[in-house]
Enzyme design. Structure first.
Site, PDB file in Angstrom:
ATOM      1  N   LYS A   1       3.124  -6.274   5.844  1.00 38.09           N
ATOM      2  CA  LYS A   1       3.182  -5.556   7.107  1.00 38.09           C
ATOM      3  C   LYS A   1       2.107  -6.025   8.085  1.00 38.09           C
ATOM      4  O   LYS A   1       2.359  -6.058   9.289  1.00 38.09           O
ATOM      5  CB  LYS A   1       3.072  -4.054   6.877  1.00 38.09           C
ATOM      6  CG  LYS A   1       1.711  -3.601   6.440  1.00 38.09           C
ATOM      7  CD  LYS A   1       1.697  -2.130   6.105  1.00 38.09           C
ATOM      8  CE  LYS A   1       0.485  -1.813   5.284  1.00 38.09           C
ATOM      9  NZ  LYS A   1      -0.640  -1.308   6.010  1.00 38.09           N
ATOM     10  N   THR A   2       0.961  -6.408   7.572  1.00 35.79           N
ATOM     11  CA  THR A   2      -0.062  -6.898   8.499  1.00 35.79           C
ATOM     12  C   THR A   2       0.408  -8.189   9.151  1.00 35.79           C
ATOM     13  O   THR A   2       0.200  -8.413  10.345  1.00 35.79           O
ATOM     14  CB  THR A   2      -1.395  -7.137   7.763  1.00 35.79           C
ATOM     15  OG1 THR A   2      -1.710  -5.972   7.015  1.00 35.79           O
ATOM     16  CG2 THR A   2      -2.514  -7.401   8.751  1.00 35.79           C
TER      17      THR A   2
ATOM     18  N   ASP B   1      -0.617   1.308  12.652  1.00 35.76           N
ATOM     19  CA  ASP B   1      -0.498   0.994  11.228  1.00 35.76           C
ATOM     20  C   ASP B   1      -0.767   2.259  10.392  1.00 35.76           C
ATOM     21  O   ASP B   1      -1.388   3.198  10.877  1.00 35.76           O
ATOM     22  CB  ASP B   1      -1.535  -0.087  10.879  1.00 35.76           C
ATOM     23  CG  ASP B   1      -1.223  -0.743   9.550  1.00 35.76           C
ATOM     24  OD1 ASP B   1      -0.157  -0.434   8.977  1.00 35.76           O
ATOM     25  OD2 ASP B   1      -2.035  -1.566   9.089  1.00 35.76           O
ATOM     26  N   GLU B   2      -0.350   2.260   9.147  1.00 34.18           N
ATOM     27  CA  GLU B   2      -0.615   3.379   8.222  1.00 34.18           C
ATOM     28  C   GLU B   2      -0.191   4.710   8.832  1.00 34.18           C
ATOM     29  O   GLU B   2      -0.949   5.689   8.790  1.00 34.18           O
ATOM     30  CB  GLU B   2      -2.103   3.429   7.843  1.00 34.18           C
ATOM     31  CG  GLU B   2      -2.688   2.138   7.336  1.00 34.18           C
ATOM     32  CD  GLU B   2      -2.404   1.888   5.865  1.00 34.18           C
ATOM     33  OE1 GLU B   2      -1.518   2.571   5.297  1.00 34.18           O
ATOM     34  OE2 GLU B   2      -3.041   0.994   5.289  1.00 34.18           O
TER      35      GLU B   2
ATOM     36  N   GLN C   1       2.523   5.899   0.192  1.00 31.61           N
ATOM     37  CA  GLN C   1       1.093   5.591   0.172  1.00 31.61           C
ATOM     38  C   GLN C   1       0.271   6.581   0.987  1.00 31.61           C
ATOM     39  O   GLN C   1      -0.852   6.294   1.388  1.00 31.61           O
ATOM     40  CB  GLN C   1       0.850   4.172   0.690  1.00 31.61           C
ATOM     41  CG  GLN C   1       1.405   3.101  -0.226  1.00 31.61           C
ATOM     42  CD  GLN C   1       1.022   1.708   0.232  1.00 31.61           C
ATOM     43  OE1 GLN C   1      -0.134   1.340   0.245  1.00 31.61           O
ATOM     44  NE2 GLN C   1       2.024   0.935   0.642  1.00 31.61           N
TER      45      GLN C   1
ATOM     46  N   ARG D   1      -2.334  -2.536  -5.806  1.00 28.56           N
ATOM     47  CA  ARG D   1      -3.378  -3.425  -5.276  1.00 28.56           C
ATOM     48  C   ARG D   1      -3.453  -4.713  -6.074  1.00 28.56           C
ATOM     49  O   ARG D   1      -4.062  -5.689  -5.642  1.00 28.56           O
ATOM     50  CB  ARG D   1      -4.775  -2.773  -5.320  1.00 28.56           C
ATOM     51  CG  ARG D   1      -4.959  -1.484  -4.526  1.00 28.56           C
ATOM     52  CD  ARG D   1      -4.524  -1.605  -3.115  1.00 28.56           C
ATOM     53  NE  ARG D   1      -3.162  -1.123  -2.963  1.00 28.56           N
ATOM     54  CZ  ARG D   1      -2.426  -1.322  -1.887  1.00 28.56           C
ATOM     55  NH1 ARG D   1      -2.900  -2.019  -0.874  1.00 28.56           N
ATOM     56  NH2 ARG D   1      -1.195  -0.868  -1.796  1.00 28.56           N
TER      57      ARG D   1
END
Length: 783
Positions: free
Chosen positions: A38-39, A223-224, A254, A604
């Site tokens: 996504k980044t 974002d997030e 998340q 992660r």
DNA sequence: GCATCACATGTTTTT
DNA sequence: CATGTGATGC
């Protein structure tokens, strides 16, 4: 733009990612699973927009941490170079500070407002509770600040809170809330929540400003989004209302910040806020092996309230997930450290690719000790912030006062630092005089001649004000210069130097503080003006301390790990009551959040994932039996390998011995590490490298006093092994490898005494030697 | 007003 | 356990 450049931007993107990058205008939701790039999508999209002719000034990109903002900035610079400057890439909080600094006057503040962090806001609430003559036992500042913060996150004003207050307690809280807001205003200060709230308020009450920002930020990217709270959600609604060019990215699986007001439904309901929003789903994961993803998928599927989705990877199954159960947290740490040594000797080239996660910061200690023992460089992210240290807070308080002299909390903090004979009694007198004459704290200081005080205290106040006066003239100088002068004027540094010169235990501390002050000085050098220095130091979080490129293992909470990735990840403390945490287990919603946290932790890992847990754990001085986390049970058996020692699992003391009944496929722990262990044994006393490890420790200055020698084994507490007869006792020889129920693997160093009285000295993985009566010790011969 | 001690107390995660 | 707070004595 040329077709060439477009295709360069789309290079190595999959179909959905490209679609998200190219989506022209209008609201867009990118549902981006962990590791789905996504980044990359966000940065390419920004680059694409600019290539399309959107001006950098017209873009506002919001990230979750300053660190993430920094990261995004540098990646965009890589794509488009200097053009990127002028673009706002920041956290919600920083963006709000920038807006508020410009227009604070419109809502009754000045541009040089202070920002109160949690502890400062709590301190102010304490003062309010005292001021209102309320029982501070019944109304604890901690609890009240929690309630006020939660209310603010839900956008309640004191008045609307009072409106829904249904009992005496809540009415009292409302009274505190009112007074608290008044005191903030008097001090020209915002707390963290106000930064968001007041920005929304500012834009709502000033149509011209709202319009200006709506036009200016023609493209909004967030974002997030699953971790936004109501105020943040409204801010986005407000800013995007005109252009509708709002692109939010997130993953409701998340969402891990509900405890501070985040609501993942903000992401799910985005389409109701911006109707006809386009939805793009990214489900291909580029980070982890399929085994790791399968584990993550399996765990998260136990959550009831979620939108079904499954991550997949093209990287192949990879290695199985390793589970290890240790006697206690020190053995757990020893295992982690040993595995790190062995990973670094083979599969992984840099310590920087390895991370150890835990649920609570307190768990870092045992792990740190084990890493120090093995001479492994590490850094701890989180815990207490650099900016939370006493001396840093003192200096920052002075610097704030130079900018904003009405800041009551800062005045109180340093009015008697260094000592100026202004004690509790004097402060009380000042408060009383203020109440009687309706003056703010600062106004009383200005009128100090008329305030009834002992003369020593009065001249102390005058001295303080005189110094501030002097310092305020420096307001426009670079922050570093201001800081140097204030250390002089207040004799803060001089006092520390004197202390450091004296012999005794305090000298070391003083030296340490001087070093910390130097560190702050170097932060100050990065800023050109006072306000930018103050803004950024107020908003930095522990995870922003993360310096990349360090050859060190990273230790942090799972929360801190959000957005990061590592080749090898250790998830430690996988135990009921710890993870999921005790406080979350009774509430199904909180339990699901814990599970999402677990999901975040697992995802992660790129290649190697370890999950560790213990039989007993010492928390707050009490040693308690622990049960394996339910999250471990939720893992499909065929994905995991149990590395625990059989002897330990044979114990009938532990109710769950049958948790993993499969034969372990891996080598029994330690065998593969024998050489690494021998190697590290000699470096143990290497003081120089030890201090390196401590230096790398960026979080706090905790000293590494070795935990004291463990109490002797209490009979009955955990002795799954029967008493041995002489024949069995005589089986043990010097040099034998054994495993101990609590301390794990060890080697017999010597045996003294005879028959039933034989005592063995055994050296364990933690390099400690312990004595045991062979007849009764809970040990078992290995091999 | 300040230092020192004893005690209690509370301890998840953090922008 | 480790930090903070409260009470006591100087």
């Amino acid at each position: 733009m040329t077709a060439d450049r477009t295709s360069a931007l789309l290079e190595d993107l999959n179909e959905e990612q490209s679609e998200a990058v190219l989506y022209q205008s209008g609201p867009l939701v990118v549902v981006a699973g962990a590791g789905s790039g996504k980044t990359r999508v966000l940065t390419r999209r920004i680059a694409y927009l600019i290539a399309q002719g959107v001006l950098p000034e017209q873009i506002l990109a919001i990230t979750f941490t300053n660190k993430a903002a920094q990261e995004m900035k540098s990646r965009i610079y890589e794509l488009i170079g200097e053009t990127a400057s002028g673009m706002w890439i920041s956290t919600f909080h920083s963006a709000c500070v920038r807006i508020l600094r410009r227009h604070a006057g419109r809502i009754g503040f000045t541009p040089s407002f202070s920002i109160y962090d949690d502890s400062e806001s709590r301190r102010l609430i304490e003062l309010v509770i005292a001021h209102l003559n309320m029982d501070h036992k019944r109304y604890s500042a901690r609890a009240i600040s929690h309630i006020i913060s939660a209310s603010k996150n839900d956008m309640y004003s004191p008045a609307s809170y009072l409106g829904k207050a249904s009992n005496e307690f809540e009415k009292s809280v409302a009274a505190i809330f009112f007074e608290y807001q008044k005191r903030l205003r008097d001090a020209n200060a915002f707390d963290f929540d106000d930064l968001l709230l007041k920005t929304v308020e500012l834009l709502k009450s000033n149509e011209d400003l709202a319009l200006a920002y709506q036009e200016r930020f023609y493209h909004l990217l967030v974002d997030e989004y699953q971790d936004t709270n109501r105020a943040q959600n409204e801010l986005v609604a407000l800013l995007g209302a005109k252009s509708q060019n709002v692109c939010v990215v997130g993953d409701s699986d998340q969402s891990i910040y509900a405890f501070r007001g985040a609501n993942f439904r903000n992401l799910l309901n985005f389409q109701s806020m911006f109707s006809n929003a386009k939805v793009i789903v990214l489900n291909q994961n580029y980070r982890s092996t399929q085994n790791i993803l399968d584990a993550a998928n399996a765990v998260i599927e136990h959550n009831e309230s979620r939108v079904k989705k499954r991550l997949w990877s093209a990287l192949g199954p990879g290695e199985k997930i390793k589970i290890f159960r240790a006697g206690d947290e020190r053995y757990e740490a020893a295992f982690v450290a040993n595995e790190i040594v062995s990973l670094a000797a083979g599969k992984i080239t840099s310590y920087a690719d390895i991370a150890v996660f835990y649920r609570t910061n307190a768990q870092s200690r045992a792990i740190e000790e084990a890493l120090v023992d093995r001479n492994i460089a590490y850094k701890v992210i989180g815990g207490i912030r650099f900016f939370d240290r006493k001396e840093i807070k003192d200096i920052l308080a002075y610097m704030r006062l130079i900018d904003n002299i009405r800041d009551e909390i800062s005045i109180r903090r340093v009015i008697n630092v260094p000592k100026r004979k202004i004690g509790a009694k004097a402060l009380e007198a000042i408060e009383r005089y203020g109440e009687e004459n309706s003056l703010t704290f600062y106004e009383v200081l200005l009128d100090i001649d008329n305030c009834p005080l002992p003369s020593a205290a009065r001249s102390g106040v005058k001295k303080f004000l005189g110094q501030l006066e002097l310092l305020r003239d420096l307001r426009d100088l670079p922050p570093k210069k201001i800081m140097e002068d204030l250390l002089d004027v207040t004799s803060y540094r001089e006092d520390l130097l004197e202390e450091a010169d004296e012999a005794g235990p305090l000298a070391n501390q003083a030296m340490n503080r001087l070093e910390i002050i130097d560190e702050l000085m170097s932060v100050a050098m990065e800023h050109e003006d006072l306000e930018s220095f103050l803004s950024s130091t107020a908003l930095l979080s522990p995870s922003d301390d993360l310096k990349s490129g360090n050859e060190a293992v990273t230790l942090m909470t799972i929360h801190g790990a959000k957005g990061l990735e590592f080749d090898a990840v250790f998830l430690t403390g996988m135990e009921e009551s710890l993870f999921p945490h005790d406080r979350a287990m009774s509430d199904p919603e909180e339990l699901e959040e814990e599970r999402r946290l677990c999901y975040v932790g697992i995802t992660r890992a790129r290649k190697y994932l370890y999950l560790t847990h213990t039989y007993t754990r010492t928390i707050f001085g009490r040693t308690l039996d622990s049960l394996p986390s339910r999250f471990l049970r939720e893992l499909p058996k065929d994905l995991v390998v149990d590395m625990s020692i059989h002897a330990v699992r044979a114990s009938d003391t532990f109710r769950d011995a049958a948790l993993f009944t499969d034969e372990p496929e891996g080598v029994i722990f330690g065998m593969g590490n024998a050489s690494a262990m021998a190697g590290s044994r000699y470096s143990y006393s290497d003081i120089a490298s030890r201090s390196y490890a401590e230096k790398t420790f960026t979080g706090s200055n905790r000293n590494h006093t070795k935990a004291d020698v463990r109490r002797d084994h209490t009979p009955g507490e955990m002795n799954p092994f029967k008493v041995r007869d002489v024949d069995e006792i005589n089986l043990f020889r010097v040099g034998d490898k054994i495993s101990h129920a609590r301390y794990g693997q060890g080697v017999v160093k010597s045996i003294t005494g005879s028959d039933g009285d034989k005592v063995a000295v055994i050296s364990f993985l933690d390099h400690k030697e312990r004595k045991f009566l062979l007849a009764a010790a809970p040990i078992k011969l290995l091999q």
